[in-house]
Write an enzyme that holds these catalytic residues in place. Sequence first.
Site, PDB file in Angstrom:
ATOM      1  N   CYS B  27       0.835  -1.210   0.000  1.00  0.00           N
ATOM      2  CA  CYS B  27       0.000   0.000   0.000  1.00  0.00           C
ATOM      3  C   CYS B  27       0.863   1.251   0.000  1.00  0.00           C
ATOM      4  O   CYS B  27       0.537   2.247  -0.637  1.00  0.00           O
ATOM      5  CB  CYS B  27      -0.913  -0.005   1.219  1.00  0.00           C
ATOM      6  SG  CYS B  27      -0.039  -0.124   2.779  1.00  0.00           S
ATOM      7  N   HIS B 165      -1.725   1.539   7.434  1.00  0.00           N
ATOM      8  CA  HIS B 165      -2.130   1.419   6.029  1.00  0.00           C
ATOM      9  C   HIS B 165      -2.045   2.773   5.336  1.00  0.00           C
ATOM     10  O   HIS B 165      -2.658   3.745   5.789  1.00  0.00           O
ATOM     11  CB  HIS B 165      -3.561   0.877   5.967  1.00  0.00           C
ATOM     12  CG  HIS B 165      -4.052   0.612   4.585  1.00  0.00           C
ATOM     13  ND1 HIS B 165      -3.351  -0.142   3.670  1.00  0.00           N
ATOM     14  CD2 HIS B 165      -5.184   1.012   3.946  1.00  0.00           C
ATOM     15  CE1 HIS B 165      -4.038  -0.205   2.535  1.00  0.00           C
ATOM     16  NE2 HIS B 165      -5.146   0.493   2.674  1.00  0.00           N
ATOM     17  N   ASN B 199      -8.114   4.004  -1.990  1.00  0.00           N
ATOM     18  CA  ASN B 199      -7.497   2.818  -1.415  1.00  0.00           C
ATOM     19  C   ASN B 199      -6.795   2.011  -2.509  1.00  0.00           C
ATOM     20  O   ASN B 199      -6.822   2.392  -3.687  1.00  0.00           O
ATOM     21  CB  ASN B 199      -8.571   1.973  -0.706  1.00  0.00           C
ATOM     22  CG  ASN B 199      -7.995   1.118   0.395  1.00  0.00           C
ATOM     23  OD1 ASN B 199      -6.776   0.958   0.503  1.00  0.00           O
ATOM     24  ND2 ASN B 199      -8.857   0.561   1.224  1.00  0.00           N
TER      25      ASN B 199
END
Lengths: 105, 243
Positions: B27, B165, B199
């Site tokens: 990520c 994240h 995302n």
Amino acid sequence: TSLMAQAPGPLPQELKEVFTRFQVRYNRSYANPAELARRVDIFARNLARAQQLQDKDLGTAEFGVTPFSDLTEEEFGQMYGHQQVPATALHMSRQVGFGPEAGEK
Amino acid sequence: LPPSTCDWRKQEYIIKSVRDQKNCNCCWAIAAAGNVEALWAIEQRTSVEVSVQQLVDCDRCGGGCTGGFVWDAFMTVLNYSGLASEKKYPFKGTFKPHQCRANNFKKVAWIRDFIMLQDNEQLIAQYLAIHGPITVTINSKLLQQYRKGVIKPTPDTCDPRFVNHSVLLMGFGQTKRTWTETRQGGTQGRPIPYWILKNSWGPNWGEEGYFRLHRGSNACGITKYPFTARLGKSTVRPVHCPP
């Protein structure tokens, strides 16, 4: 079964149907019946957790079935997060930077 | 003051498609790549798709698919004088040590440096509105079950001290006022200010790959590590985020 007795959420037959739809939608298959049963159990726990999050959320968010509903919280964290940033990981302070135009150091 | 709404997805040249990190904990690389791509779209008016795999393969910490940090991704961009294209150096979602092939390819995007913004949501909104999308690192705990809407957590439901994240902050806005009928005639709900975040779990998750998080309460630790690359001179003319 013990989960069904204590957690809010769908009844066993409903759960089976919801889980089957989840499997079809996200193309999930499992190696053996034991693994399938384990994933159904995790799925049920996640649905119950989603309901709790829904109740606690102060915004407009909806929580429920997602592509990750058959994963435990730990599995999810390992697979889709990245490593935790410990407080001491960064050998720098917040003074390092906002941009010269904003008076950065 | 920043504008009341800002959505960089509406800007020409910005890549709106959402990447899928699959089983690779990258990520951090996808967020950094998205930041560089967005800045090139805004400042250079060029749509470039850069190589996430280069960032994974060439990370100085060698963590590859087991995790990494956005600032190390930016260091990789600097160390290799830019990023190859996604087409030439495609994403595999796997990592083998000593497989960095960055020097084999021509670079399609590069950066001058990178900075960390202050942990202040008003200033983050201001910077975002003027310069473009930035990377943030949040606690992803609530995202496993998230489907849509604005998440407004409490520190109990999403600990802002634990962040794990990295995602791309694309804009901000606020919900419309809602009217709830009651016996007394009704109450008007207050609009909820939110961030728009991109995302890296593919377009089938959340709001077509995006999600919204409450703005103004350090939700899920969003102010902890706001990082962005910078392309040109700091005196570059300000651009304006599409409302």
